[in-house]
Design a protein around this motif. Structure first.
Motif, short mmCIF file in Angstrom:
data_model
loop_
_atom_site.label_atom_id
_atom_site.label_comp_id
_atom_site.label_asym_id
_atom_site.label_seq_id
_atom_site.Cartn_x
_atom_site.Cartn_y
_atom_site.Cartn_z
N ALA A 143 9.03 -6.64 13.02
CA ALA A 143 7.69 -6.29 12.54
C ALA A 143 7.55 -6.49 11.04
O ALA A 143 6.47 -6.81 10.54
N LYS A 144 8.64 -6.30 10.31
CA LYS A 144 8.60 -6.48 8.85
C LYS A 144 8.70 -7.93 8.43
O LYS A 144 8.44 -8.25 7.26
N ALA A 145 9.09 -8.82 9.33
CA ALA A 145 9.42 -10.19 8.95
C ALA A 145 8.29 -10.88 8.20
O ALA A 145 8.49 -11.47 7.14
N ALA A 150 10.21 0.07 6.16
CA ALA A 150 9.07 0.38 7.02
C ALA A 150 8.77 1.87 6.95
O ALA A 150 9.55 2.70 7.42
N ALA A 151 7.66 2.20 6.31
CA ALA A 151 7.29 3.61 6.13
C ALA A 151 7.00 4.27 7.48
O ALA A 151 6.57 3.62 8.43
N ASP A 182 0.90 -1.07 10.46
CA ASP A 182 -0.31 -0.48 11.02
C ASP A 182 -0.81 -1.19 12.27
O ASP A 182 -1.80 -0.78 12.86
N ASP A 183 -0.15 -2.29 12.66
CA ASP A 183 -0.65 -3.07 13.78
C ASP A 183 -0.05 -2.54 15.09
O ASP A 183 0.59 -1.49 15.14
N GLU A 184 -0.26 -3.31 16.16
CA GLU A 184 0.23 -2.89 17.47
C GLU A 184 1.75 -2.76 17.48
O GLU A 184 2.31 -1.85 18.12
N ALA A 185 2.44 -3.67 16.76
CA ALA A 185 3.90 -3.60 16.70
C ALA A 185 4.35 -2.29 16.08
O ALA A 185 5.30 -1.65 16.54
N GLY A 186 3.65 -1.86 15.00
CA GLY A 186 4.01 -0.60 14.36
C GLY A 186 3.82 0.59 15.28
O GLY A 186 4.66 1.49 15.35
N LYS A 229 0.83 -1.21 0.00
CA LYS A 229 0.00 0.00 0.00
C LYS A 229 0.86 1.26 0.00
O LYS A 229 0.63 2.18 -0.81
N ALA A 230 1.83 1.32 0.87
CA ALA A 230 2.68 2.50 0.91
C ALA A 230 3.50 2.64 -0.36
O ALA A 230 3.77 3.76 -0.82
#
Length: 717
Positions: free
Chosen positions: A534-536, A659-660, A461-465, A283-284
């Motif tokens: 988080a990107k994994a 990671a944007a 966009d999740d909790e990790a982000g 998306k980004a």
């Protein structure tokens, strides 16, 4: 559950022996049928290809094995010995299924919980039950499609309401000429969809629609900078859109610039506002690419309930997972075009995702008879040719039951029926001419650099982000506090106007040198590691898509936990993988390397940046996924050079996951600035390489400087 039928009579004494063993009445009939079918599929896999009928049989056998196992466990009439005998035979069939899937891992998708059971599969299932002496199950009435989302979940962002109020009289556009109706009706009584799909199963020479040769300056693309390095194969598709073609199944291999082609086609067709439906992982990147290729157009990305969406934007980008909330207003927004990226995601027509996308395409066509509709995918077929169904319906080539006018007209013009030998080739050509475009890297190698790095921004966009962004903010606040404490300790705090950049660098240097011992919170190293974690999953998902569409892929990561998470994803997707890690013995390392180079079922090599960055020849792959950023351009270049080396026959693309809206993007830019962006884009040159400490320091300097610029006022008290 299928009903039992009475057992056929056999030799004298058979019935009494069966009763003594308490065998189920139809067990002797079904299991041999299943065994025979699974042997056929196994033989096809051993020959190298499982066709559509074999894939259907594989799925049906697996489903019936599950049902028989459950039935045997629950049948109180079975003795323990009889139940054990049935389970043993079922285990034997299941073993053959597993061995077959090991040869053709794409069969595993047929066993997923959400795998669609086609009409052909239901028909074959009833045939097997009949052959076993059972009564076939009655056909189930299809359930009416559910509303894509409960009305209470629908949202309309405020800026969209503002746009509607600004233009309340948005009316359907009927200026375009609708597709012509067929002049004859010879095929009106024929069932045509199945023959059309089968025409692609048999193969053929044509894989791409005729494309025009682009002019020096593409007509209808005024926003394209004359210096933009548009490749010949990309310009051909844009020229087709400029000449009036409006539907495309763009199935180029990954790395050939499908995103750029879609955006420029929209520019050539004046298909704005444009709706873009994509997986969350890209998306980004779509917003980023829109800024590069269509700089005159404003993109907006929908997150969650759309609080930040720009209702007046030219390009609206949304991920599949939140379509259900927005499908209401999107359908009436007045879009003149729609792009569906990774279109194989909608292959299951019963899924919520597919229903939302098809509803939107239908509503866009209702308001604009000739919109630009593009389906982008490097893997148009996952299971069998019927995966085309949802994509063709999205493009308006077919509906639920038959071809639409444009396709029907061309089929009528062939003068053939499905009963005639030449129909398959003519039908295939008719569909391809509607807009199927398929090019391979090797076919357009002269158009693309031998090696390139493609940045793929991803949204966390999740909790990790949210946690990562909070940690970054805490790190920035700590740096600001140190800076302001140093300013306050001066005899004359106003001696320097604005930001003291020398002090900023000293504070950043102190933070970097003390990062390992500071217990107050996350430092630059721990933040980058959390970003990698988080990107994994997103990086592994993208790697799995590449493996399915483009062959073997090399996956690089810095940390073991990122490699572990990626391998779990590959295992869940049925993707074969091998690993190169720092704690391996030389024998294990050699075995992993040999498996990746020679075993066609090992599709991904999961590598440690430090352990596998040198000394490996992995040129059987042409795609590299860099899940985590290195601190140096040299380390990144070394990793890519495991694939881009003597013996490589295809152009190499390295996909760098960014990671944007995190420090990850700053680090990526710093590496590029130091290494030279032009050299990196053209030939991967690692000139002007700087030590990793400089990139770490500059990242902290940038973080502190931006924080001070956002709030330059010192704290009081």
């Amino acid at each position: 559950m299928a009903q039992r039928s009475s057992r056929r009579s056999g030799a004298p004494g058979t019935a009494s022996r069966d009763r003594r063993r308490s065998r189920p009445r139809d067990e002797g009939g079904l299991l041999p049928v299943l065994a025979e079918e699974v042997r056929r599929v196994e033989a096809a896999a051993n020959r190298g290809r499982v066709g559509a009928r074999g894939r259907t049989a594989y799925q049906v056998v697996a489903l019936l094995v599950r049902e028989e196992r459950a039935r045997a466990k629950a049948d109180p009439a079975l003795s323990t010995a009889a139940r054990a005998a049935i389970m043993t035979r079922l285990d034997g069939i299941a073993t053959i299924l597993a061995k077959t899937a090991a040869r053709d891992t794409s069969l595993l998708t047929l066993l997923a919980d959400d795998a669609e059971v086609s009409p052909a599969a239901r028909s074959l299932r009833n045939d097997m039950l009949s052959a076993a002496g059972r009564s076939p199950e009655p056909e189930e009435e299809p359930e009416p499609p559910a509303d894509p989302a409960p009305q209470a979940r629908r949202v309309v962002p405020q800026t969209v309401i503002a746009r509607q109020l600004a233009n309340p009289f948005l009316a359907p556009d009927f200026s375009a000429v609708p597709p012509p109706r067929p002049r004859t009706n010879r095929l009106g009584d024929w069932e045509l969809l199945t023959p059309l799909f089968r025409a692609f199963e048999s193969g053929g020479d044509a894989t791409c629609m005729p494309l025009p040769e682009p002019d020096e300056v593409l007509p209808g693309v005024p926003g394209l900078d004359p210096g933009t390095p548009l490749m010949h194969h990309q310009a051909q598709v844009v020229a087709a859109a400029a000449e009036g073609h409006r539907t495309f199944l763009l199935a180029d291999e990954p790395g050939l610039g499908k995103t750029a082609q879609a955006l420029l086609c929209a520019e050539a067709a004046d298909a704005f506002p444009l709706l873009v439906a994509v997986p969350n992982v890209v998306k980004a990147n779509w917003a980023h690419e829109a800024g590069l290729w269509t700089p005159r157009r404003t993109p907006t990305v929908i997150h969650g309930d759309g609080e930040t969406v720009d209702g007046f934007a030219d390009i609206v980008i949304i991920n599949y997972e939140i379509l259900d909330r927005h499908v209401g207003w999107l359908g009436t927004h007045g879009f003149r075009g729609m792009v569906v990226d990774e279109a194989h995601f909608i292959k299951n027509k019963s899924s919520q995702r597919s229903r939302n996308v098809l509803e939107l395409s239908e509503r866009i066509r209702a308001r604009h008879p000739n919109p630009l509709l593009m389906a982008l995918t490097g893997t148009p077929l996952i299971n069998d040719v019927e995966d085309f169904r949802a994509i063709w319906q999205l493009l308006g080539w077919i509906d639920d039951r038959k071809p639409r006018n444009a396709l029907m007209a061309t089929l009528e013009e062939t003068g053939l029926t499905p009963a005639e030998p030449g129909f398959a080739a003519a039908a295939r050509r008719s569909v391809i001419d509607l807009g199927i475009v398929r090019r391979r890297k090797v076919d357009v190698a002269s158009d693309i650099p031998a090696r390139r790095i493609a940045d793929l921004p991803v949204e966390l966009d999740d909790e990790a982000g949210r946690s990562i962004r909070a940690a970054e903010q805490a790190l920035a606040h700590r740096l600001v506090a140190r800076y302001r404490a140093a300013i306050a300790a001066r005899k004359d705090p106003t001696a320097v106007e604005g930001i003291d950049h020398d002090l900023v660098r000293r504070v950043a240097t102190s933070e970097r040198e003390g990062a390992g011992s500071d217990k107050a919170g996350d430092n630059v190293f721990t933040v980058m590691r959390r970003i990698g974690q988080a990107k994994a999953g997103l990086a592994a998902d993208y790697c799995a898509q590449l493996a399915r569409s483009a062959g073997k892929v090399v996956f690089f990561a810095k940390h073991i936990d990122v490699m572990d998470a990626a391998e779990q994803t590959f295992a869940a997707r049925g993707i074969g993988y091998a690993s190169i890690r720092g704690d391996q013995t030389p024998k294990a390392r050699a075995a992993s390397l040999e498996a990746f180079l020679t075993d066609p079922h090992i599709e991904v090599m999961v590598c440690s940046l430090t352990a596998a960055g040198v000394g490996l020849n992995l040129q059987v792959a042409s795609n590299v996924v860099l899940a985590e950023l290195s601190w140096t351009s040299a380390e990144q270049t070394q990793a890519i050079d495991r694939v881009h080396r003597i013996g490589q026959t295809e152009p190499v693309t390295a996909w760098r996951m960014i990671a944007a809206r995190t420090i990850d993007a700053r680090v990526a830019q710093l590496i590029d600035d130091k290494a030279g962006l032009a050299a990196r884009a053209l030939d991967g040159s690692d000139e002007e390489v700087v030590p990793s400490a400089d990139v770490q320091l500059e990242a902290l300097v940038t973080l502190l400087t931006e924080a001070l610029e956002a709030d330059p006022t010192p704290e009081v008290g």
